[in-house]
Scaffold this motif. Sequence first.
Motif, short mmCIF file in Angstrom:
data_model
loop_
_atom_site.label_atom_id
_atom_site.label_comp_id
_atom_site.label_asym_id
_atom_site.label_seq_id
_atom_site.Cartn_x
_atom_site.Cartn_y
_atom_site.Cartn_z
N THR A 97 0.88 -1.10 -0.08
CA THR A 97 -0.12 0.11 -0.03
C THR A 97 0.88 1.35 0.06
O THR A 97 0.43 2.35 -0.50
CB THR A 97 -0.90 -0.03 1.38
OG1 THR A 97 -0.41 -0.30 2.62
CG2 THR A 97 -2.14 -1.00 1.12
N ASP A 98 2.01 1.13 0.60
CA ASP A 98 2.82 2.39 0.57
C ASP A 98 3.28 2.73 -0.89
O ASP A 98 3.23 3.79 -1.32
CB ASP A 98 4.19 2.27 1.43
CG ASP A 98 3.94 2.16 2.96
OD1 ASP A 98 2.76 2.84 3.29
OD2 ASP A 98 4.69 1.87 3.82
N ARG A 101 0.46 4.14 -2.73
CA ARG A 101 0.48 5.56 -2.38
C ARG A 101 1.53 6.48 -3.08
O ARG A 101 1.14 7.67 -3.68
CB ARG A 101 0.42 5.94 -1.06
CG ARG A 101 0.35 7.29 -0.55
CD ARG A 101 -0.82 7.78 -0.70
NE ARG A 101 -1.99 7.24 0.19
CZ ARG A 101 -3.21 7.49 0.20
NH1 ARG A 101 -3.70 8.27 -0.77
NH2 ARG A 101 -4.03 6.93 1.01
N LYS A 102 2.55 5.89 -3.18
CA LYS A 102 3.45 6.63 -3.97
C LYS A 102 3.29 6.83 -5.57
O LYS A 102 3.40 7.94 -6.14
CB LYS A 102 4.85 6.01 -3.71
CG LYS A 102 5.52 6.27 -2.51
CD LYS A 102 6.65 5.35 -2.22
CE LYS A 102 6.93 5.65 -0.93
NZ LYS A 102 8.42 4.76 -0.59
N ASP A 121 -2.22 -5.02 4.31
CA ASP A 121 -1.00 -4.57 5.06
C ASP A 121 -0.90 -4.86 6.32
O ASP A 121 -0.17 -4.23 7.20
CB ASP A 121 -0.80 -3.31 4.53
CG ASP A 121 -1.86 -2.31 4.71
OD1 ASP A 121 -2.85 -2.58 5.29
OD2 ASP A 121 -1.86 -1.17 4.37
#
Length: 205
Positions: A97-98, A101-102, A121
């Motif tokens: 998920t990080d 987001r990026k 996550d």
Amino acid sequence: MGSSASKEDGSPSPDEDDKRSDSSSCAHYLDHLISIGVRLVVLDFDSTIIDVHTSGRWKESAKSLSKHVRPVFLALMKAVIEQKGLYLAIATQSPQTDLIRKVLKERLPFHHKEIVIKGEDRTWERVDGIPKGGKQQHIEAVKRELDEKCHVQFSSNEILLIDDDFINVGIALSYDFKAITFEKDESIEKILNLTRESAKINADK
């Protein structure tokens, strides 16, 4: 130096025409969503927003993955976020998920923070009584977050799921969500027609 975006005779370039067409199509689509009572749009990530499947194991940069975002969903996400009264979320089986987001930050630098992301996550708790199959738990987590942050609630028939997995779509439909199966390279117009069909299924129950 002048911009190369327009032709020498001052007429719009093909790229400008495409952007105007996307904007017009999205506006028409949002009008339809509002007319059928949709308030929350939930998108799958792999093989839907992007044209590849990462299997939750993407090892390259977010910038390289951002090049795989489909133009149709880039236009749609921006339009949904800018439409008052509509909310946008991503429900994915990916634990990255990080990274997602990026990717969104790369393509939607002024809008990415307004998108709720729920993936595998381990940052949110499952809810008893909600099916574990499909994206139902993810969507329930989205609803909880939006309730906490924005003080808004959604009934099932106010939620639209767009996913490339017909099983996820079938489960969502069985719980009175609006849901459509996305297939490769579909246009806003095709998505609109599929959404109309889903609304009819919903209304006939």
